[in-house]
Design a protein around this motif. Structure first.
Motif, PDB file in Angstrom:
ATOM      1  N   SER A  22       0.629  -0.770  -0.011  1.00 61.59           N
ATOM      2  CA  SER A  22       0.224  -0.158   0.525  1.00 61.59           C
ATOM      3  C   SER A  22       0.841   1.348   0.407  1.00 61.59           C
ATOM      4  O   SER A  22       2.052   1.341   0.756  1.00 61.59           O
ATOM      5  CB  SER A  22      -0.885   0.335   1.200  1.00 61.59           C
ATOM      6  OG  SER A  22      -1.591   1.076   1.465  1.00 61.59           O
ATOM      7  N   VAL A  23       0.776   2.658  -0.890  1.00 62.34           N
ATOM      8  CA  VAL A  23       0.797   3.359  -1.059  1.00 62.34           C
ATOM      9  C   VAL A  23       0.645   4.790  -1.000  1.00 62.34           C
ATOM     10  O   VAL A  23      -0.558   4.673  -1.691  1.00 62.34           O
ATOM     11  CB  VAL A  23       2.281   3.129  -2.703  1.00 62.34           C
ATOM     12  CG1 VAL A  23       3.431   4.519  -1.825  1.00 62.34           C
ATOM     13  CG2 VAL A  23       2.901   2.322  -3.083  1.00 62.34           C
ATOM     14  N   ARG A  24       1.225   5.606   0.423  1.00 60.33           N
ATOM     15  CA  ARG A  24      -0.074   6.418   0.372  1.00 60.33           C
ATOM     16  C   ARG A  24       0.540   7.992   0.449  1.00 60.33           C
ATOM     17  O   ARG A  24       1.394   8.325   1.465  1.00 60.33           O
ATOM     18  CB  ARG A  24      -0.056   6.082   1.911  1.00 60.33           C
ATOM     19  CG  ARG A  24      -2.211   6.690   2.567  1.00 60.33           C
ATOM     20  CD  ARG A  24      -2.435   6.478   4.214  1.00 60.33           C
ATOM     21  NE  ARG A  24      -3.228   7.542   3.781  1.00 60.33           N
ATOM     22  CZ  ARG A  24      -2.486   8.688   5.254  1.00 60.33           C
ATOM     23  NH1 ARG A  24      -1.339   7.881   5.729  1.00 60.33           N
ATOM     24  NH2 ARG A  24      -3.483   9.442   5.819  1.00 60.33           N
ATOM     25  N   MET A  25      -0.197   8.746  -0.253  1.00 54.83           N
ATOM     26  CA  MET A  25       0.297  10.093  -0.721  1.00 54.83           C
ATOM     27  C   MET A  25      -0.654  10.967  -0.508  1.00 54.83           C
ATOM     28  O   MET A  25      -1.271  10.932   0.016  1.00 54.83           O
ATOM     29  CB  MET A  25       0.772  10.609  -2.394  1.00 54.83           C
ATOM     30  CG  MET A  25       1.034  11.622  -2.036  1.00 54.83           C
ATOM     31  SD  MET A  25       1.502  12.091  -4.496  1.00 54.83           S
ATOM     32  CE  MET A  25       2.479  11.724  -4.414  1.00 54.83           C
ATOM     33  N   VAL A  26       0.689  11.384   0.472  1.00 52.89           N
ATOM     34  CA  VAL A  26      -0.425  12.531   1.879  1.00 52.89           C
ATOM     35  C   VAL A  26       0.392  13.884   1.423  1.00 52.89           C
ATOM     36  O   VAL A  26       1.148  14.102   1.054  1.00 52.89           O
ATOM     37  CB  VAL A  26       0.001  12.176   3.085  1.00 52.89           C
ATOM     38  CG1 VAL A  26      -0.414  10.764   3.431  1.00 52.89           C
ATOM     39  CG2 VAL A  26       1.590  11.674   3.774  1.00 52.89           C
ATOM     40  N   ALA A  27      -0.333  14.737   1.596  1.00 52.37           N
ATOM     41  CA  ALA A  27       0.254  16.369   1.657  1.00 52.37           C
ATOM     42  C   ALA A  27      -0.957  17.225   2.222  1.00 52.37           C
ATOM     43  O   ALA A  27      -2.046  16.757   2.455  1.00 52.37           O
ATOM     44  CB  ALA A  27       0.349  16.486   0.470  1.00 52.37           C
ATOM     45  N   ALA A  28      -0.928  18.608   2.521  1.00 50.33           N
ATOM     46  CA  ALA A  28      -1.769  19.677   3.271  1.00 50.33           C
ATOM     47  C   ALA A  28      -2.527  19.952   1.757  1.00 50.33           C
ATOM     48  O   ALA A  28      -2.380  19.571   0.458  1.00 50.33           O
ATOM     49  CB  ALA A  28      -0.571  20.721   3.143  1.00 50.33           C
ATOM     50  N   GLN A  29      -3.700  20.443   2.663  1.00 48.17           N
ATOM     51  CA  GLN A  29      -5.126  20.803   1.865  1.00 48.17           C
ATOM     52  C   GLN A  29      -4.911  21.423   0.777  1.00 48.17           C
ATOM     53  O   GLN A  29      -5.022  20.989  -0.800  1.00 48.17           O
ATOM     54  CB  GLN A  29      -6.258  20.888   2.532  1.00 48.17           C
ATOM     55  CG  GLN A  29      -7.600  21.246   1.558  1.00 48.17           C
ATOM     56  CD  GLN A  29      -8.515  21.807   2.786  1.00 48.17           C
ATOM     57  OE1 GLN A  29      -8.484  21.802   3.528  1.00 48.17           O
ATOM     58  NE2 GLN A  29      -9.513  21.932   2.497  1.00 48.17           N
ATOM     59  N   ASN A  30      -3.937  22.381   1.069  1.00 49.67           N
ATOM     60  CA  ASN A  30      -3.109  23.495   0.171  1.00 49.67           C
ATOM     61  C   ASN A  30      -2.272  22.923  -0.939  1.00 49.67           C
ATOM     62  O   ASN A  30      -2.275  23.577  -2.001  1.00 49.67           O
ATOM     63  CB  ASN A  30      -3.183  24.425   0.678  1.00 49.67           C
ATOM     64  CG  ASN A  30      -2.135  24.336   1.290  1.00 49.67           C
ATOM     65  OD1 ASN A  30      -1.254  23.502   1.512  1.00 49.67           O
ATOM     66  ND2 ASN A  30      -0.692  25.476   1.386  1.00 49.67           N
ATOM     67  N   VAL A  31      -2.036  21.540  -0.740  1.00 48.56           N
ATOM     68  CA  VAL A  31      -1.633  20.825  -2.154  1.00 48.56           C
ATOM     69  C   VAL A  31      -2.037  19.835  -2.780  1.00 48.56           C
ATOM     70  O   VAL A  31      -1.738  19.639  -3.979  1.00 48.56           O
ATOM     71  CB  VAL A  31       0.041  20.545  -1.261  1.00 48.56           C
ATOM     72  CG1 VAL A  31       0.852  20.033  -1.950  1.00 48.56           C
ATOM     73  CG2 VAL A  31       0.572  21.693  -0.761  1.00 48.56           C
ATOM     74  N   LEU A  32      -2.441  19.348  -2.028  1.00 51.26           N
ATOM     75  CA  LEU A  32      -3.239  17.906  -2.520  1.00 51.26           C
ATOM     76  C   LEU A  32      -5.245  18.461  -2.827  1.00 51.26           C
ATOM     77  O   LEU A  32      -5.674  17.431  -3.159  1.00 51.26           O
ATOM     78  CB  LEU A  32      -3.210  16.670  -1.651  1.00 51.26           C
ATOM     79  CG  LEU A  32      -3.402  15.124  -2.563  1.00 51.26           C
ATOM     80  CD1 LEU A  32      -2.529  15.250  -3.732  1.00 51.26           C
ATOM     81  CD2 LEU A  32      -1.985  14.183  -1.565  1.00 51.26           C
ATOM     82  N   GLY A  33      -5.532  18.963  -1.339  1.00 50.00           N
ATOM     83  CA  GLY A  33      -6.757  18.712  -1.171  1.00 50.00           C
ATOM     84  C   GLY A  33      -7.346  19.271  -3.193  1.00 50.00           C
ATOM     85  O   GLY A  33      -9.220  18.325  -3.219  1.00 50.00           O
TER      86      GLY A  33
END
Length: 318
Positions: A22-33
């Protein structure tokens, strides 16, 4: 601009691709939202603030995680979201170089720390194919992206990368993430075999005096996974003298500040002093000097238990 990020996951021991991770990409809302398929995962902060190790306060013996927490995280991320203890563990996950430096931040090195700047955390999830490959398309904004890779039989892997505007200045850019190598998980720890150095009240009660039994009983109950539980436990211990044992802890000073990192804090020598008071019915009554000049002369300070510092000489006694 629209760009993609892709990469591979391999077994660190064999070099073979890890399929089905499982590969989960995360970022702040202003980047990934705004990316198609990205959803809020319920975490109100991200590990996306980039700092220079030189900006962490130096206490004289290095730049520690506690100094980083107090300088950059406390007051920005609520302890209800991320406690100081949980920060210590997670900052090592997102910054593997900290482990090799003895958990000391190094000037000139850059680190990812927790922040609410940019909004809550958003995530995209995929899995590696038979060749250990993964890919995220339709990304729109530069910024700090993190990957969390999990797979049964392996230790979770965290990796962050600051995607700068110049890297995605034109549409269709394909960014190759550095290869990720997963370490096989170690065997789960086995419970220790009974020994003279591993004990509970049950195994010791036949060999302790009543005073010793009270001391160990109190100390064992204070060794909790959540120090709030330890602090609350003290309210149940009634002494004939009427002493409220909670007043002897550092956390008592912050009892009206539930958002403080020191709320209900069991600090330094508190465990020893509180167990002493529960045993003898009163707080330790000797007085000490502090050669360092820092004023650490109270029973919450380890200095309080250094016989050489006791005023008038003598030894630590009831």
């Amino acid at each position: 601009m629209v760009f993609s990020i892709s990469g591979t996951v391999t077994d660190a021991s064999s070099g073979q691709p890890v399929s089905g991770a499982s590969v989960r990409m995360v970022a702040a809302q202003n980047v990934l939202g705004g990316t198609e398929g990205a959803t809020a995962d319920g975490q109100g902060y991200t590990w996306s603030r980039v700092i220079n190790g030189a900006d962490v306060p130096d206490t004289g013996d290095g730049r520690h995680r506690d100094g980083c927490y107090m300088q950059f995280v406390n007051g920005n991320v609520s302890p209800a979201m991320l406690s100081r203890t949980d920060f210590y563990a997670a900052v090592d996950d997102w910054n593997p170089s900290l482990t090799s430096s003895g958990n000391l931040f190094q000037p000139g090195s850059f680190y990812f720390i927790a922040t609410t700047q940019g909004g809550q955390e958003f995530a995209l999830t995929t899995s590696t194919d038979s060749g250990g490959n993964y890919r995220f398309d339709g990304l729109q904004n530069p910024g700090v992206y993190g990957l969390v890779v999990t797979m049964a039989g392996y230790a979770p892997l965290h990796y962050s990368w600051n995607i700068l505007p110049a890297m995605v200045a034109s549409d269709g850019v394909a960014i190759a993430w550095p290869p990720l190598r997963m370490q096989p998980a170690s065997a789960p720890p086995q419970p220790p075999a009974p020994s003279d150095s591993s004990f509970t009240m049950h195994t010791l009660e036949q060999n302790l005096t009543p005073a010793q039994r009270r001391f160990v009983e109190c100390a064992i109950n204070l060794v909790a996974s959540n120090e709030n539980d330890a602090y609350d436990f003290l309210a149940m211990l009634q002494l004939a003298s009427g002493l409220n044992l909670q007043t002897m802890t550092n956390g008592w000073n912050y009892r009206n500040q539930p958002n403080s990192v020191n709320f209900k804090d069991i600090d330094c020598a508190d465990l020893l002093s509180v167990s002493y008071a529960y045993t003898f019915g009163h707080a330790p009554q000797w007085q000490v000097n502090d050669p360092s000049g820092g004023g650490h002369t109270g029973h919450s300070s380890a200095n309080f238990y250094c016989p050489a510092n006791i005023i008038g000489g003598g030894s630590v006694q009831a």
